[in-house]
Design a protein around this motif. Structure first.
Motif, PDB file in Angstrom:
ATOM      1  N   ALA A  11       0.931  -0.877   0.197  1.00  0.00           N
ATOM      2  CA  ALA A  11      -0.032  -0.418   0.264  1.00  0.00           C
ATOM      3  C   ALA A  11       1.048   1.807   0.467  1.00  0.00           C
ATOM      4  CB  ALA A  11      -0.854   0.297   1.235  1.00  0.00           C
ATOM      5  N   LYS A  12       1.806   1.078   0.575  1.00  0.00           N
ATOM      6  CA  LYS A  12       2.882   2.662   0.527  1.00  0.00           C
ATOM      7  C   LYS A  12       3.571   3.260  -0.718  1.00  0.00           C
ATOM      8  CE  LYS A  12       6.392   5.089   3.456  1.00  0.00           C
ATOM      9  NZ  LYS A  12       7.719   4.569   4.314  1.00  0.00           N
ATOM     10  N   ALA A  13       3.599   2.302  -0.982  1.00  0.00           N
ATOM     11  CA  ALA A  13       4.593   2.450  -2.584  1.00  0.00           C
ATOM     12  C   ALA A  13       3.569   2.342  -3.656  1.00  0.00           C
ATOM     13  CB  ALA A  13       5.602   0.859  -2.837  1.00  0.00           C
ATOM     14  N   SER A  32      -8.323  13.964  -7.164  1.00  0.00           N
ATOM     15  CA  SER A  32      -7.065  14.494  -7.616  1.00  0.00           C
ATOM     16  C   SER A  32      -6.039  14.306  -6.143  1.00  0.00           C
ATOM     17  CB  SER A  32      -7.637  15.977  -7.377  1.00  0.00           C
ATOM     18  OG  SER A  32      -7.926  15.801  -5.751  1.00  0.00           O
ATOM     19  N   ILE A  33      -5.188  14.365  -6.530  1.00  0.00           N
ATOM     20  CA  ILE A  33      -3.427  14.991  -5.934  1.00  0.00           C
ATOM     21  C   ILE A  33      -3.837  15.765  -4.484  1.00  0.00           C
ATOM     22  CG2 ILE A  33      -2.171  16.528  -6.461  1.00  0.00           C
ATOM     23  CD1 ILE A  33       0.231  14.970  -4.681  1.00  0.00           C
ATOM     24  N   ALA A  34      -5.368  16.447  -4.556  1.00  0.00           N
ATOM     25  CA  ALA A  34      -5.691  17.471  -2.957  1.00  0.00           C
ATOM     26  C   ALA A  34      -6.265  16.300  -2.515  1.00  0.00           C
ATOM     27  CB  ALA A  34      -6.497  18.422  -3.667  1.00  0.00           C
ATOM     28  N   HIS A  35      -7.412  15.620  -3.509  1.00  0.00           N
ATOM     29  CA  HIS A  35      -7.884  14.688  -2.623  1.00  0.00           C
ATOM     30  C   HIS A  35      -7.556  13.188  -2.045  1.00  0.00           C
ATOM     31  CE1 HIS A  35     -11.583  12.367  -1.838  1.00  0.00           C
ATOM     32  NE2 HIS A  35     -10.889  11.361  -2.775  1.00  0.00           N
ATOM     33  N   PRO A  40      -5.916   7.881   4.774  1.00  0.00           N
ATOM     34  CA  PRO A  40      -5.283   7.994   5.456  1.00  0.00           C
ATOM     35  C   PRO A  40      -4.257   6.137   4.879  1.00  0.00           C
ATOM     36  CG  PRO A  40      -6.624   7.314   5.704  1.00  0.00           C
ATOM     37  CD  PRO A  40      -7.017   8.301   4.988  1.00  0.00           C
ATOM     38  N   LEU A  41      -3.491   5.565   5.304  1.00  0.00           N
ATOM     39  CA  LEU A  41      -2.774   4.504   4.641  1.00  0.00           C
ATOM     40  C   LEU A  41      -3.480   3.424   4.545  1.00  0.00           C
ATOM     41  CD1 LEU A  41      -0.064   3.027   2.957  1.00  0.00           C
ATOM     42  CD2 LEU A  41       0.558   2.780   5.312  1.00  0.00           C
TER      43      LEU A  41
END
Length: 169
Positions: A11-13, A32-35, A40-41
């Motif tokens: 998930a992190k990668a 979007s990146i903003a959303h 959370p992970l």
């Protein structure tokens, strides 16, 4: 290079690569990146264990260098379709066949599911490399959606494509 189904341990990668995609190519994604950067992970882990989708990753020397997903329809009347989504390969790894191998992994999975008869996708109309990749993989245009994505004051069209699935023998 290896293509693998992603599980929550990645998930992190996965999050890192998708945030890069949203940042560099906002016109290519509905999110979007903003959303997404606020999530959370655990949300990203949930995406990798969802029964209605499968996500593949391409790895070079244990580094995640490409991703693609296949979403399955929850409604019985639409379960003959699946949707390819989220294909992304960073610039440094393009031109090496990684995108095509990821698409082929999705198509192979679709072929293993007897109810799936067609794989659909949408792609930015201005992405000639992606359009060419999908055409090489047997997808044909089935429609065009004007002004499908808005980024700031700019609007981007999306090409709808589909490919019939041949059942695995």
């Amino acid at each position: 290079m290896a293509i693998e189904l992603l599980d929550p341990s990645r998930a992190k990668a996965y999050r890192q690569l998708m945030l890069q995609a949203y940042s560099l190519h906002p016109q290519a994604f509905v999110s979007s990146i903003a959303h997404r950067e606020k999530l959370p992970l655990s949300w990203w882990e949930g995406q990798l264990e969802d029964d209605l989708s499968a996500l593949f990753g391409a790895f070079v020397d244990a580094q995640l260098v490409g991703i693609v997903g296949l979403a399955f329809e929850p409604w019985e009347e639409a379960q003959h379709k699946a949707t390819l989504f989220g294909l992304y390969v960073p610039q440094a790894f393009r031109g090496q066949g990684i995108g095509e191998q990821l698409v082929q992994a999705v198509l192979s999975l679709a072929e293993q599911e007897p109810e799936i008869k067609v794989v659909e996708l949408t792609v930015s109309a201005d992405s000639s490399a992606a359009l060419a990749l999908y055409r090489r993989c047997g997808f044909e245009q089935s429609g065009l959606e004007d002004s499908a994505i808005r980024v700031g004051d700019e609007y981007y069209d999306r090409v709808h494509m589909r490919r019939l699935v041949e059942a695995a023998k």
